[in-house]
Design a protein around this motif. Structure first.
Motif, PDB file in Angstrom:
ATOM      1  N   ASN A   1      55.117  64.250  23.686  1.00 13.14           N
ATOM      2  CA  ASN A   1      54.651  63.121  22.892  1.00 13.14           C
ATOM      3  C   ASN A   1      54.371  63.631  21.486  1.00 13.14           C
ATOM      4  OD1 ASN A   1      53.861  60.532  22.164  1.00 13.14           O
ATOM      5  ND2 ASN A   1      52.602  60.256  24.001  1.00 13.14           N
ATOM      6  N   PHE A   2      54.202  62.713  20.562  1.00 11.28           N
ATOM      7  CA  PHE A   2      53.878  63.111  19.189  1.00 11.28           C
ATOM      8  C   PHE A   2      52.383  63.399  19.061  1.00 11.28           C
ATOM      9  CE2 PHE A   2      57.764  60.581  18.265  1.00 11.28           C
ATOM     10  CZ  PHE A   2      58.473  61.580  17.599  1.00 11.28           C
ATOM     11  N   SER A   3      52.048  64.525  18.464  1.00 10.61           N
ATOM     12  CA  SER A   3      50.666  64.787  18.086  1.00 10.61           C
ATOM     13  C   SER A   3      50.430  64.385  16.627  1.00 10.61           C
ATOM     14  CB  SER A   3      50.313  66.265  18.297  1.00 10.61           C
ATOM     15  OG  SER A   3      51.215  67.102  17.616  1.00 10.61           O
ATOM     16  N   ASP A   4      51.505  64.336  15.829  1.00  9.60           N
ATOM     17  CA  ASP A   4      51.457  63.836  14.456  1.00  9.60           C
ATOM     18  C   ASP A   4      52.847  63.293  14.148  1.00  9.60           C
ATOM     19  OD1 ASP A   4      51.355  63.310  11.756  1.00  9.60           O
ATOM     20  OD2 ASP A   4      50.379  65.200  11.218  1.00  9.60           O
ATOM     21  N   ARG A   5      53.008  61.999  14.338  1.00 10.67           N
ATOM     22  CA  ARG A   5      54.338  61.391  14.227  1.00 10.67           C
ATOM     23  C   ARG A   5      54.941  61.563  12.838  1.00 10.67           C
ATOM     24  NH1 ARG A   5      57.328  57.617  17.115  1.00 10.67           N
ATOM     25  NH2 ARG A   5      58.795  56.431  15.853  1.00 10.67           N
TER      26      ARG A   5
ATOM     27  N   ALA B   1      54.628  63.859  10.728  1.00  9.08           N
ATOM     28  CA  ALA B   1      55.073  65.234  10.495  1.00  9.08           C
ATOM     29  C   ALA B   1      56.064  65.695  11.555  1.00  9.08           C
ATOM     30  CB  ALA B   1      53.872  66.173  10.463  1.00  9.08           C
ATOM     31  N   CYS B   2      56.482  64.770  12.435  1.00  3.97           N
ATOM     32  CA  CYS B   2      57.356  65.081  13.563  1.00  3.97           C
ATOM     33  C   CYS B   2      56.791  66.268  14.351  1.00  3.97           C
ATOM     34  CB  CYS B   2      58.778  65.381  13.088  1.00  3.97           C
ATOM     35  SG  CYS B   2      60.045  64.930  14.305  1.00  3.97           S
ATOM     36  N   GLN B   3      55.474  66.228  14.545  1.00  4.00           N
ATOM     37  CA  GLN B   3      54.754  67.262  15.299  1.00  4.00           C
ATOM     38  C   GLN B   3      54.671  66.821  16.753  1.00  4.00           C
ATOM     39  OE1 GLN B   3      53.184  69.898  13.532  1.00  4.00           O
ATOM     40  NE2 GLN B   3      52.075  70.890  15.183  1.00  4.00           N
ATOM     41  N   MET B   4      55.101  67.688  17.656  1.00  4.98           N
ATOM     42  CA  MET B   4      55.217  67.335  19.065  1.00  4.98           C
ATOM     43  C   MET B   4      54.322  68.206  19.932  1.00  4.98           C
ATOM     44  SD  MET B   4      59.359  67.180  19.253  1.00  4.98           S
ATOM     45  CE  MET B   4      60.304  66.150  18.111  1.00  4.98           C
ATOM     46  N   THR B   5      53.858  67.623  21.022  1.00  5.73           N
ATOM     47  CA  THR B   5      53.136  68.391  22.030  1.00  5.73           C
ATOM     48  C   THR B   5      53.780  68.128  23.383  1.00  5.73           C
ATOM     49  OG1 THR B   5      50.967  68.881  22.984  1.00  5.73           O
ATOM     50  CG2 THR B   5      51.417  66.582  22.466  1.00  5.73           C
ATOM     51  N   GLY B   6      53.685  69.085  24.280  1.00 12.54           N
ATOM     52  CA  GLY B   6      54.276  68.944  25.604  1.00 12.54           C
ATOM     53  C   GLY B   6      53.963  70.161  26.442  1.00 12.54           C
ATOM     54  N   MET B   7      54.587  70.245  27.604  1.00 12.71           N
ATOM     55  CA  MET B   7      54.318  71.325  28.544  1.00 12.71           C
ATOM     56  C   MET B   7      55.601  72.065  28.898  1.00 12.71           C
ATOM     57  SD  MET B   7      51.016  70.746  29.168  1.00 12.71           S
ATOM     58  CE  MET B   7      50.610  71.564  30.707  1.00 12.71           C
ATOM     59  N   THR B   8      55.454  73.341  29.244  1.00 14.12           N
ATOM     60  CA  THR B   8      56.552  74.030  29.901  1.00 14.12           C
ATOM     61  C   THR B   8      56.532  73.621  31.372  1.00 14.12           C
ATOM     62  OG1 THR B   8      55.187  75.965  30.433  1.00 14.12           O
ATOM     63  CG2 THR B   8      56.355  75.985  28.321  1.00 14.12           C
TER      64      THR B   8
ATOM     65  N   ASP C   1      52.342  72.889  20.867  1.00 14.51           N
ATOM     66  CA  ASP C   1      52.162  71.908  19.802  1.00 14.51           C
ATOM     67  C   ASP C   1      52.886  72.452  18.575  1.00 14.51           C
ATOM     68  OD1 ASP C   1      50.234  69.369  19.167  1.00 14.51           O
ATOM     69  OD2 ASP C   1      50.600  70.581  17.382  1.00 14.51           O
ATOM     70  N   GLU C   2      54.011  71.822  18.246  1.00 15.15           N
ATOM     71  CA  GLU C   2      54.878  72.405  17.228  1.00 15.15           C
ATOM     72  C   GLU C   2      55.661  71.319  16.508  1.00 15.15           C
ATOM     73  OE1 GLU C   2      55.361  74.562  14.967  1.00 15.15           O
ATOM     74  OE2 GLU C   2      55.425  76.252  16.377  1.00 15.15           O
ATOM     75  N   SER C   3      56.024  71.587  15.275  1.00 12.66           N
ATOM     76  CA  SER C   3      56.776  70.640  14.463  1.00 12.66           C
ATOM     77  C   SER C   3      58.271  70.909  14.571  1.00 12.66           C
ATOM     78  CB  SER C   3      56.346  70.754  12.996  1.00 12.66           C
ATOM     79  OG  SER C   3      57.251  70.059  12.159  1.00 12.66           O
ATOM     80  N   ILE C   4      59.058  69.830  14.540  1.00 13.82           N
ATOM     81  CA  ILE C   4      60.510  69.989  14.555  1.00 13.82           C
ATOM     82  C   ILE C   4      60.979  70.742  13.315  1.00 13.82           C
ATOM     83  CG2 ILE C   4      61.138  67.855  13.344  1.00 13.82           C
ATOM     84  CD1 ILE C   4      62.762  69.167  16.577  1.00 13.82           C
ATOM     85  N   TYR C   5      60.192  70.686  12.235  1.00 17.07           N
ATOM     86  CA  TYR C   5      60.563  71.393  11.012  1.00 17.07           C
ATOM     87  C   TYR C   5      60.407  72.902  11.153  1.00 17.07           C
ATOM     88  CZ  TYR C   5      60.370  66.700   9.099  1.00 17.07           C
ATOM     89  OH  TYR C   5      60.574  65.358   8.873  1.00 17.07           O
ATOM     90  N   HIS C   6      59.679  73.332  12.175  1.00 17.52           N
ATOM     91  CA  HIS C   6      59.616  74.754  12.519  1.00 17.52           C
ATOM     92  C   HIS C   6      60.643  75.087  13.598  1.00 17.52           C
ATOM     93  CE1 HIS C   6      56.266  75.211   9.943  1.00 17.52           C
ATOM     94  NE2 HIS C   6      55.357  74.688  10.744  1.00 17.52           N
TER      95      HIS C   6
END
Length: 208
Positions: free
Chosen positions: A124-128, A130-137, A159-164
């Motif tokens: 899911n987005f943690s910061d939409r 900034a296209c920042q996403m959170t999720g699980m392995t 918790d990471e951004s698609i820009y990274h």
């Protein structure tokens, strides 16, 4: 990629400024130059026409060399914004991420010491904006040392951004791609698919 596609490529989401890729559109932010995304209608798994009978182009270039290019335009958005229809809906149904140059059989060697991740879920987005996403392995996540798998790793949250992930921390994409078919069958059998390489990412952020 699926999460980024939630409003990421639709003309309406761009015009209403709800796209998670708003920083690419308005601030000129880019991904790594190796990243090119195409809606490849011509791949042959879905009809080359919409349910209303409009012909779809063989390809729509969404991102080229890390820079945003074109939007997906449904019949409704084409009418509303005076554009040309190029898709059934404004969510990709035949997405291709261009392959890189890393041989898949040398990934562990290239990784050296780090995490080999097979599946991410509960995204899911943690910061939409900034296209920042959170999720699980999930399954098949391994700790690797000096190119050798040492042990499986328990579930972790990232918790990471698609820009990274696909930007300044992307080390490379694999030469081989996986063709992923959508297994959805709610009301009808989905004919959507994606063709994606693996990614080698430096300094991926985990929170647990």
């Amino acid at each position: 990629i699926n999460l980024m596609s939630w409003g990421g490529f639709g003309l309406k989401s761009h015009r209403t400024k709800t796209t998670p890729l708003i920083q690419m559109v308005e601030q000129g932010r880019t991904l790594d130059a190796s990243v090119s995304l195409t809606e490849n209608h011509g791949r042959g798994l879905a009809p080359m026409f919409t349910s209303s009978g409009f012909i779809k182009p063989a390809q729509v270039q969404l991102i080229r060399d890390g820079c945003y290019q074109d939007c997906l335009v449904s019949a409704r958005s084409a009418k509303e914004y005076g554009s040309t229809i190029n898709a059934e809906s404004e969510y990709p149904g035949a997405l291709d991420l261009a392959a890189g140059s890393l041989p898949a059989d040398s990934i562990l060697h290239e990784l050296g010491t780090g995490l080999y991740i097979n599946i991410l879920w509960y995204l899911n987005f943690s910061d939409r904006n900034a296209c920042q996403m959170t999720g699980m392995t999930r399954f098949a996540c391994f700790w690797v040392e000096q190119g050798e798998i040492q042990a499986p790793v328990n579930v972790m949250r990232f918790d990471e951004s698609i820009y990274h992930i696909l930007g300044d921390r992307l080390e490379g994409l694999t030469r081989e791609c996986e063709h992923i078919l959508d297994t959805g069958s709610y009301e009808w059998r989905s004919n959507a698919s994606a063709r994606l390489p693996g990614a080698l990412v430096n300094d991926f952020t985990f929170t647990l």
